[in-house]
Design a protein around this motif. Sequence first.
Motif, PDB file in Angstrom:
ATOM      1  N   ALA A 127     -45.755 -32.651  28.074  1.00 40.95           N
ATOM      2  CA  ALA A 127     -45.425 -34.218  28.194  1.00 40.95           C
ATOM      3  C   ALA A 127     -44.788 -34.872  26.986  1.00 40.95           C
ATOM      4  O   ALA A 127     -43.787 -35.633  27.149  1.00 40.95           O
ATOM      5  N   VAL A 128     -45.001 -34.420  25.705  1.00 39.43           N
ATOM      6  CA  VAL A 128     -44.502 -34.924  24.478  1.00 39.43           C
ATOM      7  C   VAL A 128     -43.175 -34.164  24.479  1.00 39.43           C
ATOM      8  O   VAL A 128     -42.194 -34.997  24.334  1.00 39.43           O
ATOM      9  N   HIS A 129     -42.767 -33.121  24.731  1.00 33.11           N
ATOM     10  CA  HIS A 129     -41.490 -32.254  24.432  1.00 33.11           C
ATOM     11  C   HIS A 129     -40.792 -32.890  25.621  1.00 33.11           C
ATOM     12  O   HIS A 129     -39.446 -33.250  25.184  1.00 33.11           O
ATOM     13  N   SER A 130     -41.054 -33.112  26.743  1.00 38.04           N
ATOM     14  CA  SER A 130     -40.134 -33.465  27.672  1.00 38.04           C
ATOM     15  C   SER A 130     -39.519 -34.921  27.560  1.00 38.04           C
ATOM     16  O   SER A 130     -38.569 -35.562  28.141  1.00 38.04           O
ATOM     17  N   ARG A 131     -40.224 -35.667  26.605  1.00 38.01           N
ATOM     18  CA  ARG A 131     -39.890 -37.233  26.460  1.00 38.01           C
ATOM     19  C   ARG A 131     -39.230 -37.248  25.346  1.00 38.01           C
ATOM     20  O   ARG A 131     -38.552 -38.432  25.116  1.00 38.01           O
ATOM     21  N   SER A 134     -33.190 -34.574  24.136  1.00 35.53           N
ATOM     22  CA  SER A 134     -32.827 -33.124  24.322  1.00 35.53           C
ATOM     23  C   SER A 134     -31.856 -32.582  23.630  1.00 35.53           C
ATOM     24  O   SER A 134     -31.767 -31.343  23.247  1.00 35.53           O
ATOM     25  N   SER A 141     -33.848 -30.929  30.034  1.00 34.76           N
ATOM     26  CA  SER A 141     -34.702 -31.847  30.680  1.00 34.76           C
ATOM     27  C   SER A 141     -35.054 -31.578  32.214  1.00 34.76           C
ATOM     28  O   SER A 141     -35.845 -32.159  32.827  1.00 34.76           O
TER      29      SER A 141
END
Length: 153
Positions: A127-131, A134, A141
Motif C-alpha cells: 500500500a505504501v510502495h504503490s502510492r 514510481s 505502478s
Amino acid sequence: MKEKQAARAGVPGTVAVRLCAAAAALVTVAAGLGIRSVAGGEIAKYAGDALYTVLIHTLVVLLVPRVRPLSAAAAALAVSWAVELAQLTGVPAGLARQSTVARLVLGSTFNVPDLFWYAAGAALAWAVHSRLPSGAGPARSGGAGPARRARRT
C-alpha cells in the motif's frame, strides 16, 4: 543521461529509489525496536512479524529498484512464509541456539498466526510502495503512465 533527464522531470532514478529504500529499512528497524520498547506480549510480537515482512520488502526494492510494488510485496511475503515454515524443521531453532543473528532473522518456533501477520505486513508495504512516485510509469505502478496515455489519445 536518462538518470539526469528523469531527475529534471521529477522522476526518481534507481539511486534515489535505493536511497529511499535504505532509509525505509532503517525506519522499519527503528519502528520494530520502538514497539518492543513500549509494548510487550502479543502486540510487540505480531507488530514485529508485520515489520519483518515490511523490512524484506524494502530490501527487495533496495536490490531491484524498478520492481513493481505487488511483486516486491509477494517476494517479501514468500520469504517470510518460507522462513516461518522452515521453523517446522527445527533447523532455525538449532541455529538460533548458536547465534543471536540467526535467532533474529530465522526465529525458532513455528506459529500459525505469524503467517497472517506477515501477510498484513506485505499488504502494508504494498500500500505504501504503490502510492509512491514510481519513475517507470506503467511498469512500476501497473497503471496508465504518461506514455500509455499518449498512445491512447
